[in-house]
Design a protein around this motif. Sequence first.
Motif, PDB file in Angstrom:
ATOM      1  N   LEU A 282       1.064  -1.176  -0.048  1.00 17.97           N
ATOM      2  CA  LEU A 282       0.070   0.457   0.059  1.00 17.97           C
ATOM      3  C   LEU A 282       0.854   1.314  -0.001  1.00 17.97           C
ATOM      4  N   ASP A 283       1.892   1.645   0.522  1.00 19.97           N
ATOM      5  CA  ASP A 283       2.639   2.048   0.539  1.00 19.97           C
ATOM      6  C   ASP A 283       3.471   2.678  -0.373  1.00 19.97           C
ATOM      7  N   GLU A 284       3.868   1.789  -0.447  1.00 19.69           N
ATOM      8  CA  GLU A 284       4.506   2.028  -2.807  1.00 19.69           C
ATOM      9  C   GLU A 284       3.605   2.296  -4.086  1.00 19.69           C
ATOM     10  N   ALA A 285       2.497   1.641  -3.354  1.00 17.83           N
ATOM     11  CA  ALA A 285       1.486   2.337  -4.626  1.00 17.83           C
ATOM     12  C   ALA A 285       1.260   3.207  -5.038  1.00 17.83           C
ATOM     13  N   GLU A 286       0.717   3.612  -6.297  1.00 17.66           N
ATOM     14  CA  GLU A 286       1.385   5.103  -7.686  1.00 17.66           C
ATOM     15  C   GLU A 286      -0.152   5.370  -6.563  1.00 17.66           C
ATOM     16  N   ASN A 287      -1.426   5.013  -6.345  1.00 24.88           N
ATOM     17  CA  ASN A 287      -2.873   5.296  -5.870  1.00 24.88           C
ATOM     18  C   ASN A 287      -3.269   4.169  -4.342  1.00 24.88           C
ATOM     19  N   ARG A 288      -2.734   4.269  -3.902  1.00 24.54           N
ATOM     20  CA  ARG A 288      -3.240   3.571  -2.479  1.00 24.54           C
ATOM     21  C   ARG A 288      -4.484   3.367  -2.529  1.00 24.54           C
ATOM     22  N   MET A 289      -5.470   4.349  -2.942  1.00 24.97           N
ATOM     23  CA  MET A 289      -6.727   3.729  -2.544  1.00 24.97           C
ATOM     24  C   MET A 289      -7.768   2.582  -4.727  1.00 24.97           C
ATOM     25  N   VAL A 290      -6.432   2.999  -5.006  1.00 28.82           N
ATOM     26  CA  VAL A 290      -6.509   1.700  -5.912  1.00 28.82           C
ATOM     27  C   VAL A 290      -6.602   0.950  -5.556  1.00 28.82           C
ATOM     28  N   GLU A 291      -4.738   0.651  -5.216  1.00 25.69           N
ATOM     29  CA  GLU A 291      -4.002  -0.546  -4.580  1.00 25.69           C
ATOM     30  C   GLU A 291      -5.212  -1.079  -3.475  1.00 25.69           C
ATOM     31  N   LEU A 292      -5.339  -1.060  -2.496  1.00 24.28           N
ATOM     32  CA  LEU A 292      -6.449  -1.073  -1.861  1.00 24.28           C
ATOM     33  C   LEU A 292      -7.201  -2.173  -1.512  1.00 24.28           C
ATOM     34  N   PRO A 293      -8.375  -2.065  -2.646  1.00 26.91           N
ATOM     35  CA  PRO A 293      -9.272  -3.483  -2.933  1.00 26.91           C
ATOM     36  C   PRO A 293      -8.078  -4.695  -3.103  1.00 26.91           C
ATOM     37  N   TYR A 294      -7.647  -4.193  -3.370  1.00 24.64           N
ATOM     38  CA  TYR A 294      -6.648  -5.877  -3.802  1.00 24.64           C
ATOM     39  C   TYR A 294      -5.763  -6.238  -2.648  1.00 24.64           C
ATOM     40  N   ALA A 295      -5.660  -5.322  -1.969  1.00 27.40           N
ATOM     41  CA  ALA A 295      -4.975  -5.900  -0.936  1.00 27.40           C
ATOM     42  C   ALA A 295      -5.825  -6.538  -0.079  1.00 27.40           C
TER      43      ALA A 295
END
Length: 87
Positions: free
Chosen positions: A62-75
């Motif tokens: 999540l920290d390294e994601a370009e956009n945390r809100m895009v990555e959050l559902p995957y995590a």
Amino acid sequence: WTPRELREQWRDEDVPMEDHAVAASGYVAGVFGGDKEASLPDIVDAQQYFVGKMLLPYAKQLDEAENRMVELPYALYDAQKELMKRI
């Protein structure tokens, strides 16, 4: 924001799960960044704590994601999938 502050803003029981996940990701970012300690909260905030704890293994992702809100559902999906394997 603390889970308690978020809960006060979101008193409506129809709050979508993704809003709780966003709050949990804020907790995860704080723990990962060293600003917060991963500890048990008051019983009122327990649900939010456990969602955050479930996401902690994905803190770097999540920290390294370009956009945390895009990555959050995957995590969140990966964390829930791991939980279901345990059940």
